[in-house]
Design a protein around this motif. Structure first.
Motif, PDB file in Angstrom:
ATOM      1  N   ASN A 192     -16.290   8.940 -11.396  1.00  0.00           N
ATOM      2  CA  ASN A 192     -15.722   8.009 -12.376  1.00  0.00           C
ATOM      3  C   ASN A 192     -14.197   7.978 -12.291  1.00  0.00           C
ATOM      4  N   PHE A 193     -13.596   9.155 -12.079  1.00  0.00           N
ATOM      5  CA  PHE A 193     -12.135   9.239 -11.936  1.00  0.00           C
ATOM      6  C   PHE A 193     -11.684   8.448 -10.700  1.00  0.00           C
ATOM      7  N   ILE A 194     -12.414   8.635  -9.607  1.00  0.00           N
ATOM      8  CA  ILE A 194     -12.034   7.938  -8.360  1.00  0.00           C
ATOM      9  C   ILE A 194     -12.177   6.424  -8.550  1.00  0.00           C
ATOM     10  N   SER A 195     -13.259   6.022  -9.231  1.00  0.00           N
ATOM     11  CA  SER A 195     -13.528   4.592  -9.416  1.00  0.00           C
ATOM     12  C   SER A 195     -12.495   3.923 -10.322  1.00  0.00           C
ATOM     13  N   THR A 196     -12.295   4.533 -11.486  1.00  0.00           N
ATOM     14  CA  THR A 196     -11.488   3.835 -12.498  1.00  0.00           C
ATOM     15  C   THR A 196      -9.987   4.121 -12.390  1.00  0.00           C
ATOM     16  N   GLU A 197      -9.636   5.322 -11.960  1.00  0.00           N
ATOM     17  CA  GLU A 197      -8.210   5.689 -11.919  1.00  0.00           C
ATOM     18  C   GLU A 197      -7.595   5.474 -10.533  1.00  0.00           C
ATOM     19  N   LEU A 198      -8.345   5.850  -9.474  1.00  0.00           N
ATOM     20  CA  LEU A 198      -7.759   5.728  -8.124  1.00  0.00           C
ATOM     21  C   LEU A 198      -8.090   4.376  -7.477  1.00  0.00           C
ATOM     22  N   HIS A 199      -9.383   4.092  -7.312  1.00  0.00           N
ATOM     23  CA  HIS A 199      -9.772   2.835  -6.640  1.00  0.00           C
ATOM     24  C   HIS A 199      -9.045   1.648  -7.293  1.00  0.00           C
ATOM     25  N   LYS A 200      -9.181   1.520  -8.591  1.00  0.00           N
ATOM     26  CA  LYS A 200      -8.565   0.366  -9.255  1.00  0.00           C
ATOM     27  C   LYS A 200      -7.047   0.534  -9.379  1.00  0.00           C
ATOM     28  N   GLY A 201      -6.563   1.770  -9.167  1.00  0.00           N
ATOM     29  CA  GLY A 201      -5.111   1.996  -9.109  1.00  0.00           C
ATOM     30  C   GLY A 201      -4.508   1.425  -7.831  1.00  0.00           C
ATOM     31  N   TYR A 202      -5.296   1.371  -6.761  1.00  0.00           N
ATOM     32  CA  TYR A 202      -4.815   0.785  -5.497  1.00  0.00           C
ATOM     33  C   TYR A 202      -4.847  -0.748  -5.535  1.00  0.00           C
ATOM     34  N   SER A 203      -5.704  -1.306  -6.418  1.00  0.00           N
ATOM     35  CA  SER A 203      -5.949  -2.760  -6.381  1.00  0.00           C
ATOM     36  C   SER A 203      -4.673  -3.616  -6.431  1.00  0.00           C
ATOM     37  N   PRO A 204      -3.686  -3.293  -7.307  1.00  0.00           N
ATOM     38  CA  PRO A 204      -2.485  -4.150  -7.354  1.00  0.00           C
ATOM     39  C   PRO A 204      -1.740  -4.208  -6.016  1.00  0.00           C
ATOM     40  N   LEU A 205      -1.946  -3.181  -5.164  1.00  0.00           N
ATOM     41  CA  LEU A 205      -1.235  -3.122  -3.887  1.00  0.00           C
ATOM     42  C   LEU A 205      -1.838  -4.052  -2.845  1.00  0.00           C
ATOM     43  N   PHE A 206      -3.070  -4.498  -3.094  1.00  0.00           N
ATOM     44  CA  PHE A 206      -3.727  -5.420  -2.151  1.00  0.00           C
ATOM     45  C   PHE A 206      -3.534  -6.881  -2.577  1.00  0.00           C
ATOM     46  N   ARG A 207      -2.922  -7.072  -3.758  1.00  0.00           N
ATOM     47  CA  ARG A 207      -2.757  -8.446  -4.252  1.00  0.00           C
ATOM     48  C   ARG A 207      -1.338  -8.920  -3.994  1.00  0.00           C
ATOM     49  N   ASP A 208      -1.149 -10.209  -4.214  1.00  0.00           N
ATOM     50  CA  ASP A 208       0.148 -10.819  -3.975  1.00  0.00           C
ATOM     51  C   ASP A 208       1.062 -10.561  -5.182  1.00  0.00           C
ATOM     52  N   ASN A 209       1.351  -9.281  -5.446  1.00  0.00           N
ATOM     53  CA  ASN A 209       2.165  -8.914  -6.603  1.00  0.00           C
ATOM     54  C   ASN A 209       3.627  -8.715  -6.212  1.00  0.00           C
ATOM     55  N   SER A 210       4.504  -8.689  -7.205  1.00  0.00           N
ATOM     56  CA  SER A 210       5.930  -8.438  -6.936  1.00  0.00           C
ATOM     57  C   SER A 210       6.107  -6.994  -6.468  1.00  0.00           C
ATOM     58  N   GLU A 211       7.224  -6.725  -5.816  1.00  0.00           N
ATOM     59  CA  GLU A 211       7.522  -5.359  -5.360  1.00  0.00           C
ATOM     60  C   GLU A 211       7.619  -4.409  -6.558  1.00  0.00           C
ATOM     61  N   GLU A 212       8.060  -4.948  -7.693  1.00  0.00           N
ATOM     62  CA  GLU A 212       8.189  -4.128  -8.906  1.00  0.00           C
ATOM     63  C   GLU A 212       6.802  -3.625  -9.362  1.00  0.00           C
ATOM     64  N   VAL A 213       5.857  -4.555  -9.381  1.00  0.00           N
ATOM     65  CA  VAL A 213       4.484  -4.202  -9.782  1.00  0.00           C
ATOM     66  C   VAL A 213       3.897  -3.196  -8.789  1.00  0.00           C
ATOM     67  N   LYS A 214       4.162  -3.413  -7.503  1.00  0.00           N
ATOM     68  CA  LYS A 214       3.623  -2.511  -6.481  1.00  0.00           C
ATOM     69  C   LYS A 214       4.250  -1.119  -6.593  1.00  0.00           C
ATOM     70  N   ALA A 215       5.536  -1.073  -6.877  1.00  0.00           N
ATOM     71  CA  ALA A 215       6.214   0.226  -7.015  1.00  0.00           C
ATOM     72  C   ALA A 215       5.613   0.985  -8.199  1.00  0.00           C
ATOM     73  N   ALA A 216       5.320   0.266  -9.280  1.00  0.00           N
ATOM     74  CA  ALA A 216       4.718   0.913 -10.465  1.00  0.00           C
ATOM     75  C   ALA A 216       3.326   1.436 -10.126  1.00  0.00           C
ATOM     76  N   ALA A 217       2.588   0.680  -9.325  1.00  0.00           N
ATOM     77  CA  ALA A 217       1.229   1.123  -8.930  1.00  0.00           C
ATOM     78  C   ALA A 217       1.329   2.396  -8.093  1.00  0.00           C
ATOM     79  N   ARG A 218       2.330   2.449  -7.204  1.00  0.00           N
ATOM     80  CA  ARG A 218       2.487   3.658  -6.359  1.00  0.00           C
ATOM     81  C   ARG A 218       2.853   4.867  -7.223  1.00  0.00           C
ATOM     82  N   THR A 219       3.729   4.668  -8.185  1.00  0.00           N
ATOM     83  CA  THR A 219       4.127   5.777  -9.071  1.00  0.00           C
ATOM     84  C   THR A 219       2.922   6.272  -9.856  1.00  0.00           C
TER      85      THR A 219
END
Ligand SMILES: N[C@@H](CCC(=O)N[C@@H](CS)C(=O)NCC(=O)O)C(=O)O
Length: 197
Positions: free
Chosen positions: A97-124
């Motif tokens: 559940n942790f991998i699914s909800t916290e990690l898997h979906k934590g990577y999702s913004p990095l695969f989308r056409d998001n701003s660098e700001e949003v991507k940096a927040a996802a990495r943090t």
């Protein structure tokens, strides 16, 4: 059984589990963007969510959601202990559940056409979540101890996206990926998806 997958996507997790268990599963390549199969059929007809992984049993029944699929697969070969016995079973569910909800979906913004700001927040955000893996993976070979379980197949899959989306992995996770990727079933799944030669 048929496993609808997209190369390197989260469907790699049940693909690894199937090969670890020696299940007879036919992988069916799916274009998750176009929502089509290689024969041109609509993927929505198989899974109205349009997402991989999707498992189709020999009787036609469909099972979706990676966490449910890996547990179903592991239940077919209990002797392989990919679902631990006793209370440890729930600790594995805790990891899944942790991998699914916290990690898997934590990577999702990095695969989308998001701003660098949003991507940096996802990495943090992901880097902070990695801390929760450290105690288990510096003490043990795998998440649940010495035995490779469904949770490892899923964790390996999502951490494997890191290079592609520029997420820096701490050394203990790089070493973990090395341990998991050395497994013959993992190598076979990567090859079957065309990710290695
Ligand atoms: N909740 C689903 C999510 C599956 C998922 O996010 N699959 C991605 C690939 S990693 C996908 O099919 N994306 C295409 C889409 O959502 O349209 C699960 O855990 O199985």
């Amino acid at each position: 059984m048929k496993l609808y997958y997209s190369p390197g996507a989260c469907s790699l997790s049940p693909h690894i589990v199937a090969l670890e268990l020696g299940l007879s599963v036919t992988p069916v390549k799916t274009d998750v963007r176009a929502k089509t199969l290689e024969n041109g059929e609509s993927f929505y007809k198989i899974n109205p969510k349009g997402q991989v992984p999707t498992l189709q049993l020999d009787n036609g029944e469909i099972l979706t959601e990676g966490v449910a699929i890996v547990q179903y697969m592991a239940s077919l070969k209990p002797e392989k202990k990919m679902i631990p016995e006793g209370f440890a079973k729930f600790h594995q569910l805790e990891w899944l559940n942790f991998i699914s909800t916290e990690l898997h979906k934590g990577y999702s913004p990095l695969f989308r056409d998001n701003s660098e700001e949003v991507k940096a927040a996802a990495r943090t955000n992901l880097t902070a979540k990695f801390n929760h893996l450290e105690a288990a993976l510096t003490k043990n070979t795998f998440l649940m101890g010495d035995t490779f379980t469904c949770a490892d197949a899923y964790l390996f899959t999502v951490l494997g996206w890191s290079g592609h989306v520029k997420v820096e992995l701490p050394k203990f996770l790089q070493e973990y990926l090395g341990r998991v990727s050395a497994r013959p079933a993992v190598q076979a799944a990567l090859k079957a998806e065309g990710l290695t030669k």
